[in-house]
Write an enzyme that holds these catalytic residues in place. Structure first.
Site, PDB file in Angstrom:
ATOM      1  N   GLU A  52      -6.320 -13.450 -26.036  1.00 53.44           N
ATOM      2  CA  GLU A  52      -7.000 -12.900 -27.216  1.00 53.44           C
ATOM      3  C   GLU A  52      -6.272 -13.222 -28.528  1.00 53.44           C
ATOM      4  O   GLU A  52      -5.810 -12.307 -29.234  1.00 53.44           O
ATOM      5  CB  GLU A  52      -7.180 -11.386 -27.088  1.00 53.44           C
ATOM      6  CG  GLU A  52      -7.976 -10.970 -25.858  1.00 53.44           C
ATOM      7  CD  GLU A  52      -8.240  -9.470 -25.789  1.00 53.44           C
ATOM      8  OE1 GLU A  52      -7.864  -8.743 -26.725  1.00 53.44           O
ATOM      9  OE2 GLU A  52      -8.813  -9.016 -24.789  1.00 53.44           O
ATOM     10  N   GLU A  58     -10.811 -10.217 -18.350  1.00 55.84           N
ATOM     11  CA  GLU A  58     -10.697  -8.764 -18.577  1.00 55.84           C
ATOM     12  C   GLU A  58     -12.089  -8.206 -18.806  1.00 55.84           C
ATOM     13  O   GLU A  58     -12.889  -8.785 -19.562  1.00 55.84           O
ATOM     14  CB  GLU A  58      -9.895  -8.432 -19.839  1.00 55.84           C
ATOM     15  CG  GLU A  58      -8.421  -8.567 -19.739  1.00 55.84           C
ATOM     16  CD  GLU A  58      -7.728  -8.132 -21.036  1.00 55.84           C
ATOM     17  OE1 GLU A  58      -8.280  -7.288 -21.784  1.00 55.84           O
ATOM     18  OE2 GLU A  58      -6.643  -8.666 -21.298  1.00 55.84           O
TER      19      GLU A  58
HETATM   20  O1  IFM Z   1      -5.672  -3.176 -23.366  1.00 60.05           O
HETATM   21  C1  IFM Z   1      -6.297  -4.250 -23.965  1.00 60.05           C
HETATM   22  C2  IFM Z   1      -5.687  -5.555 -23.510  1.00 60.05           C
HETATM   23  O2  IFM Z   1      -4.329  -5.600 -23.767  1.00 60.05           O
HETATM   24  C3  IFM Z   1      -6.339  -6.714 -24.226  1.00 60.05           C
HETATM   25  N1  IFM Z   1      -7.763  -6.658 -24.094  1.00 60.05           N
HETATM   26  C4  IFM Z   1      -8.415  -5.416 -24.399  1.00 60.05           C
HETATM   27  C5  IFM Z   1      -7.769  -4.283 -23.621  1.00 60.05           C
HETATM   28  C6  IFM Z   1      -8.476  -2.956 -23.946  1.00 60.05           C
HETATM   29  O3  IFM Z   1      -8.364  -2.677 -25.301  1.00 60.05           O
END
Ligand code: IFM
Length: 489
Positions: free
Chosen positions: A186, A391
């Site tokens: 990200e 994710e």
């Molecule tokens: O916890 C975070 C993660 O570190 C990165 N992506 C989003 C998740 C939820 O906010």
């Protein structure tokens, strides 16, 4: 809501609805995994020679993280990793995604490697392999060594070269055990939440610096990817990046709202996919941002380094965005405040709007059609590149019930709906090869501290006791059978 985008979302919902209620099968070779990140779970922030990261500094600064929470002791994964990997094995997962803390390996960001830090990751990786899972490391999940921030951070070009140096150290120490590598997690958050919005470390509010950081993160990705592909075993390494692209929907069909979407989409999505997939920053994005930066940080050759073909692309998805050109006529209750708005550099005049959908306990609206849209868009933008949902998950205020269980039905529903969206996108030919739930364990949720729980395994932060939530048991059945049970079954 009367927007055309909303009706397109409704059409997608209807399409997904064809599968609601039915069992849905994923391919035999689909990868089922869970994700974590170093700073969010490890704790032991000063152990065995680890240097400070920007998140240590930021979380130690009063007012930056809710309740003054820090990365200590997190969920003590540094010591409890055998138990955590055993729990992941027990869920029947095929892969475990984690990140390697740069300041554990290079305490000052550069120079002499810390053998104890590398040894920790070697032990972790060996434990994952012995448990029959594939280790999926990410090199950068936001814990920049503080020494590098002191030298300018990601807005400074040198940080990209230091990142490549870090990749080389990790490759040489651990490369014989890893196939799938991820450079960055990200980068939008690192650049825009960290350097423009300031809600994340290092907490700077400098829009121009956020744009320079974007470029240097991408350059770091390209340099590190090349390093990982070099040397012994390089040919068999698969290197990718994880992006948190999202669908930006217009509040209405009014051309001014459509134009607002183009701008917001530019700084959220296309500022990354342009350089990565087309070897160029989008002309309209550069024009939109010309009053903030002249993009002079882009040097000859950078874009060909950045746009080297990827072996896989990770998608992190939680929620879509909806924007309007102005607040006129919008019920103030639906206007997002304190959201990601100020991270959208150059879009300060736009308004981020809620659509009145159900929300998770972190306040994020639930709309799986956004995931369908992101997948199908990226499948078209980088054809043939295997996609992984790196994710996806939901924060809920879980409680341990009197029977000792954690009955998180809302999280099961969230994951189920999003997996159906993944399956639907695969039906259009999108090459999605795996899904990693966020997260294996409850953990440190950045500026929210420990107040938001995303895990499919509950952690009692007082005792560090782990308990598999109902969502964990449910996910284990899905991973084991490769099938989503009919809703309500
Ligand atoms: O916890 C975070 C993660 O570190 C990165 N992506 C989003 C998740 C939820 O906010």
């Amino acid at each position: 809501m009367t927007s055309s985008q909303t009706s397109s979302a409704a059409e997608t919902t209807a399409a997904l609805g064809e599968e609601q209620g039915a069992a849905v099968r994923f391919p035999e070779d689909f990868t089922w995994g869970a994700s974590t990140a170093s700073f969010q779970i490890e704790g032991s922030t000063t152990a065995d020679g680890r240097g400070p990261s920007i998140w240590d500094t930021f979380s130690a600064t009063p007012g930056k993280v809710l309740n003054g929470d820090t990365g200590e002791p997190a969920v003590d994964h540094y010591h409890r990793y055998p138990e955590d990997i055993e729990l992941a094995r027990g869920l029947g997962l095929g892969a475990y995604r984690f990140s390697i803390a740069w300041p554990r390996v290079l305490p000052k960001g550069s120079g002499t490697a810390n053998q104890a830090g590398l040894d920790f990751y070697r032990r972790l990786i060996d434990t994952v392999l012995e448990a029959g899972m594939e280790p999926w490391p990410t090199l950068y999940h936001w814990d920049l060594p503080q020494a590098l921030e002191d030298a300018g951070g990601w807005p400074a070009r040198d940080t990209a070269y230091r990142f490549a140096e870090f990749a080389e150290v990790v490759r040489d120490a651990l490369g014989d055990r890893i196939t799938h590598w991820t450079t960055l997690n990200e980068p939008w958050c690192s650049a825009f939440l960290g350097y423009a919005d300031g809600a994340h470390a290092p907490g700077r509010n400098e829009p121009a610096a956020a744009l320079a950081a974007t470029h240097h993160l991408l350059l770091g990705h390209g340099l590190a990817a090349a390093v990982l592909r070099e040397g012994q075993g390089g040919a068999s390494r698969r290197v990718g990046i994880v992006l948190n692209q999202t669908t930006v929907r217009p509040h209405s069909t009014d051309p001014v709202d459509i134009s607002a979407v183009r701008r917001a989409d530019g700084v959220r999505n296309r500022i990354f996919t342009g350089p990565l997939f087309q070897g160029a920053y989008p002309v309209d994005v550069m024009a939109d941002l010309a009053h903030i930066s002249d993009f002079a940080f882009v040097r000859d050759g950078d874009l060909s380094v950045i746009s080297a073909p990827l072996d896989h692309l990770g998608i992190n998805y939680y929620k879509p965005e909806c924007v309007a050109a102005s607040a006129d006529g919008i019920d103030p209750e639906y206007i997002e405040s304190g959201g990601d708005g100020s991270a959208y550099v150059g879009c300060d005049d736009l308004v981020f709007v809620r659509r009145g959908l159900p929300r998770t306990d972190i306040g994020w609206e639930i709309d799986a059609t956004g995931l369908y849209d992101v997948i199908t868009r990226l499948a078209a933008e980088c054809p043939g590149v295997p996609l992984y949902i790196a994710e996806n998950g939901a924060a809920y205020d879980d409680e341990v019930s009197a029977d000792g269980g954690v009955h998180d039905r809302d999280r099961v529903a969230y994951i189920d709906t999003h997996l159906r969206a993944v399956h639907e996108a695969m039906g259009t030919g999108a090459p999605v090869k795996g899904y990693f739930v966020w997260s294996l364990l409850d953990n440190f949720e950045w500026a929210w501290g420990y107040s938001k729980r995303f895990g499919v395994i509950h952690v009692d932060y007082t005792t560090q006791r782990r308990r598999i939530k109902d969502s964990g048991h449910w996910y284990a059945r899905v991973a084991g059978s490769g099938e989503l049970p009919p809703v309500g079954a």
